[in-house]
Design a protein around this motif. Structure first.
Motif, PDB file in Angstrom:
ATOM      1  N   MET A  63       0.833  -1.207   0.000  1.00 23.77           N
ATOM      2  CA  MET A  63       0.000   0.000   0.000  1.00 23.77           C
ATOM      3  C   MET A  63       0.864   1.252   0.000  1.00 23.77           C
ATOM      4  SD  MET A  63      -3.301  -0.548   2.469  1.00 23.77           S
ATOM      5  CE  MET A  63      -3.869   1.134   2.276  1.00 23.77           C
ATOM      6  N   TRP A  64       0.282   2.355  -0.457  1.00 21.96           N
ATOM      7  CA  TRP A  64       0.981   3.644  -0.441  1.00 21.96           C
ATOM      8  C   TRP A  64       0.934   4.222   0.978  1.00 21.96           C
ATOM      9  CZ3 TRP A  64      -1.144   8.695   0.239  1.00 21.96           C
ATOM     10  CH2 TRP A  64      -2.520   8.698   0.522  1.00 21.96           C
ATOM     11  N   HIS A  65       1.914   5.080   1.266  1.00 22.32           N
ATOM     12  CA  HIS A  65       1.991   5.695   2.595  1.00 22.32           C
ATOM     13  C   HIS A  65       2.360   7.173   2.484  1.00 22.32           C
ATOM     14  CE1 HIS A  65       1.835   1.674   4.307  1.00 22.32           C
ATOM     15  NE2 HIS A  65       2.776   1.329   3.460  1.00 22.32           N
ATOM     16  N   PRO A  66       1.547   8.062   3.051  1.00 25.28           N
ATOM     17  CA  PRO A  66       1.922   9.471   3.135  1.00 25.28           C
ATOM     18  C   PRO A  66       2.797   9.684   4.376  1.00 25.28           C
ATOM     19  CG  PRO A  66      -0.343   9.189   3.878  1.00 25.28           C
ATOM     20  CD  PRO A  66       0.178   7.813   3.528  1.00 25.28           C
ATOM     21  N   MET A  67       4.111   9.755   4.163  1.00 25.28           N
ATOM     22  CA  MET A  67       5.044   9.808   5.291  1.00 25.28           C
ATOM     23  C   MET A  67       5.244  11.254   5.755  1.00 25.28           C
ATOM     24  SD  MET A  67       5.681   6.704   6.005  1.00 25.28           S
ATOM     25  CE  MET A  67       6.974   7.038   7.205  1.00 25.28           C
ATOM     26  N   HIS A  75       6.238   9.368  10.736  1.00 23.62           N
ATOM     27  CA  HIS A  75       5.220   8.322  10.655  1.00 23.62           C
ATOM     28  C   HIS A  75       4.359   8.431   9.411  1.00 23.62           C
ATOM     29  CE1 HIS A  75       1.752  10.951  11.786  1.00 23.62           C
ATOM     30  NE2 HIS A  75       2.656  11.624  12.457  1.00 23.62           N
ATOM     31  N   CYS A  76       3.643   7.344   9.152  1.00 24.78           N
ATOM     32  CA  CYS A  76       2.639   7.338   8.095  1.00 24.78           C
ATOM     33  C   CYS A  76       1.438   8.137   8.573  1.00 24.78           C
ATOM     34  CB  CYS A  76       2.227   5.916   7.758  1.00 24.78           C
ATOM     35  SG  CYS A  76       0.927   5.860   6.497  1.00 24.78           S
ATOM     36  N   HIS A  77       0.923   9.020   7.695  1.00 23.92           N
ATOM     37  CA  HIS A  77      -0.239   9.816   8.078  1.00 23.92           C
ATOM     38  C   HIS A  77      -1.556   9.136   7.736  1.00 23.92           C
ATOM     39  CE1 HIS A  77      -2.033  13.533   9.573  1.00 23.92           C
ATOM     40  NE2 HIS A  77      -0.829  13.840   9.978  1.00 23.92           N
ATOM     41  N   ASN A  78      -1.493   7.867   7.308  1.00 25.59           N
ATOM     42  CA  ASN A  78      -2.713   7.061   7.373  1.00 25.59           C
ATOM     43  C   ASN A  78      -2.867   6.691   8.849  1.00 25.59           C
ATOM     44  OD1 ASN A  78      -4.401   4.695   7.619  1.00 25.59           O
ATOM     45  ND2 ASN A  78      -4.364   4.600   5.382  1.00 25.59           N
ATOM     46  N   LEU A  79      -3.917   7.211   9.466  1.00 27.27           N
ATOM     47  CA  LEU A  79      -4.047   7.087  10.922  1.00 27.27           C
ATOM     48  C   LEU A  79      -4.103   5.626  11.361  1.00 27.27           C
ATOM     49  CD1 LEU A  79      -4.048   9.368  12.903  1.00 27.27           C
ATOM     50  CD2 LEU A  79      -6.521   9.419  12.811  1.00 27.27           C
ATOM     51  N   TYR A  80      -4.683   4.771  10.500  1.00 30.24           N
ATOM     52  CA  TYR A  80      -4.750   3.357  10.832  1.00 30.24           C
ATOM     53  C   TYR A  80      -3.358   2.741  10.807  1.00 30.24           C
ATOM     54  CZ  TYR A  80      -9.672   4.161  10.653  1.00 30.24           C
ATOM     55  OH  TYR A  80     -10.906   4.666  10.915  1.00 30.24           O
ATOM     56  N   HIS A  81      -2.576   3.094   9.789  1.00 26.79           N
ATOM     57  CA  HIS A  81      -1.205   2.570   9.729  1.00 26.79           C
ATOM     58  C   HIS A  81      -0.367   3.099  10.893  1.00 26.79           C
ATOM     59  CE1 HIS A  81      -1.551   1.907   5.084  1.00 26.79           C
ATOM     60  NE2 HIS A  81      -2.455   1.247   5.778  1.00 26.79           N
ATOM     61  N   GLN A  82      -0.562   4.364  11.230  1.00 25.50           N
ATOM     62  CA  GLN A  82       0.163   4.943  12.377  1.00 25.50           C
ATOM     63  C   GLN A  82      -0.125   4.115  13.637  1.00 25.50           C
ATOM     64  OE1 GLN A  82      -0.562   9.231  13.337  1.00 25.50           O
ATOM     65  NE2 GLN A  82      -1.050   8.426  15.358  1.00 25.50           N
ATOM     66  N   GLY A 101       1.452   0.664  13.907  1.00 26.02           N
ATOM     67  CA  GLY A 101       2.892   0.540  14.089  1.00 26.02           C
ATOM     68  C   GLY A 101       3.794   1.399  13.254  1.00 26.02           C
ATOM     69  N   MET A 102       3.276   2.096  12.247  1.00 29.96           N
ATOM     70  CA  MET A 102       4.169   2.759  11.299  1.00 29.96           C
ATOM     71  C   MET A 102       4.604   4.130  11.808  1.00 29.96           C
ATOM     72  SD  MET A 102       3.653   2.681   7.259  1.00 29.96           S
ATOM     73  CE  MET A 102       4.998   1.975   6.326  1.00 29.96           C
ATOM     74  N   MET A 103       5.426   4.069  12.840  1.00 28.63           N
ATOM     75  CA  MET A 103       5.865   5.277  13.530  1.00 28.63           C
ATOM     76  C   MET A 103       7.308   5.098  13.961  1.00 28.63           C
ATOM     77  SD  MET A 103       5.113   8.137  15.442  1.00 28.63           S
ATOM     78  CE  MET A 103       3.346   8.131  15.746  1.00 28.63           C
TER      79      MET A 103
HETATM   80 CU   LIG Z   1       0.650   4.047   5.647  1.00 26.88          CU
END
Ligand SMILES: [Cu+2]
Length: 506
Positions: free
Chosen positions: A418-422, A467-474, A477-479
């Motif tokens: 998936m894409w991630h807005p970092m 972190h990823c600004h997809n709140l669900y990904h954040q 763990g994506m932090m």
């Molecule tokens: Cu993400």
């Protein structure tokens, strides 16, 4: 001079960019409000925030985080927001000035306010477990900070899934030497909404955590695959769904500046203004060489400003929820006449699309040449619901150590599907594009299998969320952390939300 009006209904700016309030603003308020035939009561108007008279000595804007009831389409929803408004009040300031915005927590959970994109003093960053302990229910935190750079920003809670409720609002920093000339400006906050319809954001996160699957029907070629975690029941412009759109009002022939902010949790939007091309002037607050396009894609946490000379009529401002088969929608009105339907398909949506390569910074905004390169791999664990930075999760985060004064190149390599807005706190980086200097930004989209290189100048000491600004990904763990010098271990911080435990204060 202090005026009372809905901030999205327009504000006149002189040819030299000075703010002109008063008669026009009052008129804009009348024109910008929904007509008496509008079946939905308007969102309570953000009144007299003081922000419009902020040149010189801004008044504090107190942010009361508290429950509120809002009507969205057929739904009456209990949510959390600031000051009983959705979005929260416009906070505006002048570059080099100070913003004072004390937070009063009327929620049942601890909370913070993060000032997204501002190169802020570390202890004001609103990052729980990194820059402060989250403010408990009934507590107060006196946010006061200098804003070094003009531009379009926003603020939001940084605790758990709170920003996926109504806890966000616009922050506009004016340039005392504004080089652009325009007559009116509109601030446009895009959001995806599920709170109170699909459950609370926390409940939806719990459901996602229980599943390894992703919704394969949410696909976008522009984003290289699955576009999001959730199909939201509603997409909003300034707190309104497509059935009761906000109307931005001006006179025909006026040059309008639009400040587009993506405050969504899980949705990229493809934005177009029917009947117009858009001259993009700023990305994430920073000026770029103006570039005229038909449409742009804006990820969560990104902002774009564009200028358009308004034609005579009523025009749709469409923000397609990319890959989700729905949209946010508003109107731009310069004349009487029938409004286009909410499902209108402006040809601009399929026209020339802005890319990062089109965005060229001012020479003065170029960062020094980097002296070393660091690889950060964006990954997904086989669980399908844990997202990693260099194989680590937020509870034991990857830490990118920098020394004050150096400039490094960070290679963001997306190995996940998936894409991630970092998003990096406390800094703006420079995107490295082939053949030249790319834009200064604080949030950058990285598609699957893509490598995006960003240069970061270490000039704002602290332990900063990355972190990823997809709140669900954040939350899954994506932090990670950008930290200055060797790590300092501090105990007793954190909020129990799973982010940043163990990382210390400075
Ligand atoms: Cu993400």
């Amino acid at each position: 001079m202090l005026v009372t009006h809905t901030w999205w209904s327009g504000r006149r700016v002189s040819r030299r960019g000075l703010i002109v309030t008063g008669a026009f603003a009052a008129g804009a308020r009348l024109l910008g409000k929904p007509s008496a035939a509008d079946p939905t009561p308007p969102t309570p108007a953000p009144l007299s925030s003081g922000s419009l008279a902020s040149a010189g000595r801004p008044r504090p804007v107190t942010l009361h985080a508290r429950p509120m009831t809002v009507t969205l389409g057929e739904h009456t929803i209990n949510t959390w927001a600031y000051n009983g408004q959705l979005p929260g009040p416009l906070i505006s300031a002048t570059a080099g000035g100070v913003v004072r915005a004390p937070l009063v927590n009327g929620l049942t959970e601890a909370t913070t306010v993060h000032w997204h994109g501002i190169q802020i003093a570390h202890h004001m960053d609103g990052a729980p477990g990194y820059s402060q302990v989250a403010t408990p229910p009934g507590g107060r935190f006196d946010y006061a900070f200098r804003v070094p750079d003009p531009g379009t920003y926003f603020y939001h809670s940084h605790v758990g899934m709170q920003a996926d409720r109504g806890l966000y609002g616009p922050l506009v920093v004016h340039d005392p030497r504004e080089p652009l000339s325009y007559d009116v400006e509109f601030t446009v906050l895009l959001d995806d909404w599920l709170d109170g319809i699909l459950g609370t954001p926390d409940e939806v996160l719990t459901q996602l955590n229980a599943s390894a699957d992703h919704d394969d029907t949410l696909r976008s070629t522009l984003l290289g695959g699955v576009t999001g975690e959730v199909r939201h029941p509603l997409y909003l412009v300034n707190g309104r769904g497509p059935e009761t759109p906000v109307t931005f009002t001006a006179r025909p022939g006026r040059r309008a500046r639009f400040r587009i902010i993506n405050a969504a949790a899980d949705t990229a939007f493809r934005v177009a203004l029917g009947g117009h091309r858009m001259t993009v002037t700023h990305a994430d607050g920073f000026a770029v060489k103006p570039v005229t396009v038909d449409t742009f894609l804006i990820g969560m946490g990104e902002r774009y400003d564009f200028l358009a000379r308004l034609e005579d009529g009523v025009f749709p401002l469409v923000a397609l929820a990319e890959g989700k088969g729905a949209r946010a929608f508003a109107l731009v009105r310069t004349a009487s006449g029938t409004a286009p339907a909410a499902d209108v398909q402006p040809t601009q949506l399929d026209g020339q699309l802005l890319t990062y390569r089109d965005l060229r910074p001012r020479r003065a905004d170029n960062l020094p040449r980097p002296t070393r390169t660091v690889l950060v791999e964006l990954g997904m664990r086989p669980s399908g619901n844990e997202w990693t930075l260099n194989d680590r999760l937020a509870g034991d985060p990857y830490r990118l150590q920098v020394e004050r004064g150096e400039t490094i190149r960070v290679v963001l390599a997306n190995l996940s599907p998936m894409w991630h807005p970092m998003h990096l706190h406390g800094h703006t980086f420079q995107v490295h594009v082939p053949g030249g200097h790319g834009p200064r930004k604080d949030t950058v989209n990285v598609k699957p299998r893509e490598r995006v290189e960003i240069d970061v100048q270490a000039r704002n000491p602290g332990e900063w969320m990355f972190h990823c600004h997809n709140l669900y990904h954040q939350e899954q763990g994506m932090m990670g952390v950008l930290g200055y010098g060797p790590p300092v271990r501090v105990t007793g911080t954190g909020t129990g939300t799973g982010s940043g435990t163990g990382m210390g204060h400075h």
